[in-house]
Design a protein around this motif. Structure first.
Motif, PDB file in Angstrom:
ATOM      1  N   HIS A   1       0.758  -1.339   0.160  1.00  0.00           N
ATOM      2  CA  HIS A   1       0.007  -0.116  -0.037  1.00  0.00           C
ATOM      3  C   HIS A   1       0.843   1.328   0.048  1.00  0.00           C
ATOM      4  O   HIS A   1       0.300   2.267  -0.425  1.00  0.00           O
TER       5      HIS A   1
ATOM      6  N   ASP B   1      -9.543   7.074   0.782  1.00  0.00           N
ATOM      7  CA  ASP B   1      -8.515   6.067   0.772  1.00  0.00           C
ATOM      8  C   ASP B   1      -7.328   6.750   0.934  1.00  0.00           C
ATOM      9  O   ASP B   1      -6.394   6.809   0.148  1.00  0.00           O
ATOM     10  N   ASN B   2      -7.082   7.357   2.016  1.00  0.00           N
ATOM     11  CA  ASN B   2      -5.732   8.013   2.574  1.00  0.00           C
ATOM     12  C   ASN B   2      -5.345   9.225   1.491  1.00  0.00           C
ATOM     13  O   ASN B   2      -4.071   9.673   1.329  1.00  0.00           O
TER      14      ASN B   2
ATOM     15  N   GLU C   1      -1.746   7.091   7.328  1.00  0.00           N
ATOM     16  CA  GLU C   1      -2.981   6.612   8.242  1.00  0.00           C
ATOM     17  C   GLU C   1      -2.630   7.143   9.581  1.00  0.00           C
ATOM     18  O   GLU C   1      -1.787   7.459  10.008  1.00  0.00           O
TER      19      GLU C   1
END
Length: 150
Positions: free
Chosen positions: A16, A65-66, A101
């Protein structure tokens, strides 16, 4: 083009992060609108975009999504105005920032043509996990969690 950063087999589960790096590289090509990123304290940041001519209704901020995505779209309604020269275009934009995150968006405000977005990175509590070792191929017990220093 894909650039592999975490090629070592010792980096497990970092796929990721590579995707986030690729996304950031794609988003950095356009220079409009110009922006600043300030570190206000060890845990807080501020992104400031120059959005002269945009109203609050023309702007939208989302977290996807971040990815912090800031969009601007001016309506090109003349409101009965006749321009003899139009040098200030009603240009739409999309500016995306990949954020880690745990970073939280605390708020945003528009002031004198500048859009400010405040971010906070909470200080994580160190966590120590004890992984029990069992004999054979029996059922694996769940790890126990303790907060460091308690």
């Amino acid at each position: 083009m894909t650039t592999r950063v975490f090629t070592s087999p010792l980096f497990l589960g970092f796929d990721h992060l590579e995707q986030m790096i690729e996304r950031a590289a794609k988003n950095s090509s356009d220079g409009y609108p110009p922006y600043n990123i300030e570190q206000l304290s060890p845990v807080s940041l501020r992104i400031t975009l120059a959005v002269a001519g945009f109203t609050m209704d023309d702007l939208q901020i989302t977290l996807e999504d971040n990815q912090l995505v800031i969009r601007g779209r001016q309506t090109d309604e003349g409101h009965g105005r006749v321009f003899l020269h139009r040098g200030i275009a009603a240009r739409q934009f999309q500016r995306a920032f990949v954020i880690a995150e745990g970073i939280e968006v605390k708020g945003a405000w528009l002031d004198n043509g500048l859009l400010h977005v405040d971010l906070v990175r909470p200080v994580p509590q160190p966590v120590v996990k004890t992984i029990p070792i069992v004999r054979g191929q029996g059922k694996v017990p769940a790890p126990t969690r303790t907060v460091d220093g308690d």
